[in-house]
Design an enzyme around this catalytic site. Structure first.
Site, mmCIF file in Angstrom:
data_model
loop_
_atom_site.group_PDB
_atom_site.id
_atom_site.type_symbol
_atom_site.label_atom_id
_atom_site.label_comp_id
_atom_site.label_asym_id
_atom_site.label_seq_id
_atom_site.Cartn_x
_atom_site.Cartn_y
_atom_site.Cartn_z
ATOM 1 N N LYS A 113 -21.840 18.421 -82.433
ATOM 2 C CA LYS A 113 -21.100 18.437 -83.529
ATOM 3 C C LYS A 113 -19.781 19.870 -83.840
ATOM 4 C CE LYS A 113 -22.518 13.881 -85.906
ATOM 5 N NZ LYS A 113 -22.835 13.005 -86.984
ATOM 6 N N LYS A 195 -23.413 9.116 -74.226
ATOM 7 C CA LYS A 195 -23.993 8.174 -74.901
ATOM 8 C C LYS A 195 -22.670 7.450 -75.267
ATOM 9 C CE LYS A 195 -24.825 9.206 -79.310
ATOM 10 N NZ LYS A 195 -25.828 8.922 -80.725
ATOM 11 N N LYS A 198 -19.467 6.050 -81.662
ATOM 12 C CA LYS A 198 -18.120 5.239 -82.320
ATOM 13 C C LYS A 198 -16.781 6.515 -81.957
ATOM 14 C CE LYS A 198 -21.642 3.446 -86.463
ATOM 15 N NZ LYS A 198 -21.681 4.895 -86.784
HETATM 16 P P1 AMP Z 1 -24.635 6.245 -84.905
HETATM 17 O O1 AMP Z 1 -23.764 5.766 -84.602
HETATM 18 O O2 AMP Z 1 -24.426 7.867 -84.551
HETATM 19 O O3 AMP Z 1 -24.569 6.370 -86.651
HETATM 20 O O4 AMP Z 1 -26.309 5.586 -85.441
HETATM 21 C C1 AMP Z 1 -26.361 4.965 -85.883
HETATM 22 C C2 AMP Z 1 -27.786 4.499 -85.495
HETATM 23 O O5 AMP Z 1 -27.787 3.619 -84.268
HETATM 24 C C3 AMP Z 1 -29.320 4.989 -85.214
HETATM 25 O O6 AMP Z 1 -30.341 5.278 -85.410
HETATM 26 C C4 AMP Z 1 -28.875 5.878 -83.560
HETATM 27 O O7 AMP Z 1 -29.427 6.102 -82.985
HETATM 28 C C5 AMP Z 1 -28.113 3.969 -82.904
HETATM 29 N N1 AMP Z 1 -27.230 4.851 -82.011
HETATM 30 C C6 AMP Z 1 -26.136 5.814 -81.420
HETATM 31 N N2 AMP Z 1 -25.515 5.203 -80.633
HETATM 32 C C7 AMP Z 1 -26.809 4.498 -79.692
HETATM 33 C C8 AMP Z 1 -26.208 4.887 -78.315
HETATM 34 N N3 AMP Z 1 -25.577 4.970 -77.925
HETATM 35 N N4 AMP Z 1 -27.754 4.000 -77.732
HETATM 36 C C9 AMP Z 1 -28.283 4.196 -78.933
HETATM 37 N N5 AMP Z 1 -28.655 4.189 -80.190
HETATM 38 C C10 AMP Z 1 -28.041 4.203 -80.760
#
Ligand code: AMP
Ligand code: TRP
Length: 328
Positions: A113, A195, A198
């Site tokens: 990041k 990946k 958001k």
């Molecule tokens: P975040 O969007 O980074 O705040 O992640 C929120 C939750 O969703 C966390 O448990 C991440 O590990 C999971 N997560 C985020 N992006 C992915 C993705 N592309 N595939 C699978 N899990 C995800």
């Protein structure tokens, strides 16, 4: 015997996408059976990078509503906003003071990041994993369901707990990460090397949980694949593998069933069927979300109740920790 405790959270830094759903929230919903669950909207984590205040407050409510729309049950589970429970901040300070810098320097998410901006990003971004440790440890958590990218943070959380226990006597329970392998990493549709996230700049790569069927179709039809023909689960064919994984998780079919279903057929057919499957799977979530958002007071009430329950537990843990350390 009390039930095992489960804790997890998502940052209100953008709309939730199917990666969040398949990698995280869908597992949360299942874990409500047999566990006592705490699902948090981690707004204090979101401000480690700049956020628009109005949007942040609105997104915090939206994410809470989406938890419920996805099947998190506010009658059984504590849903709350991190900043409504000040113990998280106090606990973080105490943990900061026993966490060696070397441990934080190893965190790969920070390195990714911060990137080239290492000298410019906030101290909060660097300290992000310690706040996360506080979230988890304040609730004597047994299990933390997360996507793969968070495993390192859970390991750090265990290290912090162990160090505190070693220095001040047995105080914190060591939590365990729960990562469902399939779905742990859903990739971007337009760049399967990255990946789905958001913060991605390109909306074509991400299917948001609230996307309308037309948008879903458009994104899936344009998804990047390869120029081979045979449709099968092959991890080296990243784009195809990603589409098949989404299909597998939403259809509940086995890989063999899926491969034989698509035998002799082309990518366009796979994409068409996948688009319908995704659109249909997200429809009930979208509809329930709209229903919930008609009455903003409903969410406010749930979050107020959640904060009350979370505060009661977090305060006790914090008091215990402060006593051990000699604060007060
Ligand atoms: P975040 O969007 O980074 O705040 O992640 C929120 C939750 O969703 C966390 O448990 C991440 O590990 C999971 N997560 C985020 N992006 C992915 C993705 N592309 N595939 C699978 N899990 C995800
Ligand atoms: N860091 C997690 C993520 O980006 C969100 C999070 C914050 C979290 N606190 C947590 C997840 C506690 C599990 C438990 O996905």
């Amino acid at each position: 015997m009390s039930k095992p405790r489960v804790f997890s959270g998502v940052q209100p830094s953008g709309a939730l996408h199917i990666g969040n759903y398949l990698g995280a929230i869908r597992n949360w919903v299942r874990m409500q059976d047999g566990n006592e669950c705490f699902f948090c909207v981690v707004d204090a984590h979101a401000i480690t990078v700049p956020q628009d205040p109005k949007r942040l407050r609105a997104l915090t409510r939206e994410i809470a509503a989406l938890y419920i729309a996805c099947g998190v049950d506010p009658e059984r589970t504590v849903i709350f906003v991190q900043s409504h429970v000040p113990a998280h901040f106090e606990m973080t300070w105490i943990f900061n003071c026993i966490t060696p810098l070397g441990w934080l320097n190893r965190m790969t998410q920070f390195k990714e990041k911060a990137g080239e901006q290492r000298e410019q990003v906030s101290a909060g971004l660097y300290d992000y994993p310690v706040l996360m440790a506080s979230d988890i440890l304040l609730y004597d958590t047994d299990y933390v369901p997360v996507g793969e990218d968070q495993i390192q943070h859970i390991e750090l959380t265990r290290d912090i707990a162990q160090r505190f226990n070693y220095l001040f006597g047995e105080t914190f329970k060591l939590p365990q990460a729960i990562v469902q392998r399939a779905g742990a990493r859903i990739m971007s549709l337009d760049n399967p090397e990255k990946k789905m996230s958001k913060s991605s700049e390109s909306p074509m790569g991400t299917i948001d949980l609230l996307d309308e069927p037309d948008a879903i179709r458009q994104k899936i039809m344009r998804a990047v694949t390869d120029s081979l023909r045979e449709i099968r689960f092959d991890e080296s064919r990243k784009g195809l593998y990603n589409l098949l994984t989404i299909y597998e998780l939403l259809s509940g079919q086995s890989r063999e069933e899926i491969e034989s279903h698509f035998a002799g057929r082309g990518y366009a057919e796979l994409k068409r069927e996948l688009a319908e499957l995704v659109a249909e799977s997200l429809r009930p979530i979208r509809e329930k979300y709209r229903e919930i958002m008609k009455d903003p007071q409903y969410i406010e009430d749930i979050l107020a109740r959640g904060a009350e329950k979370a505060n009661a537990i977090a305060q006790q843990t914090l008091r215990r920790a402060k006593e051990r350390v000699g604060l007060g």
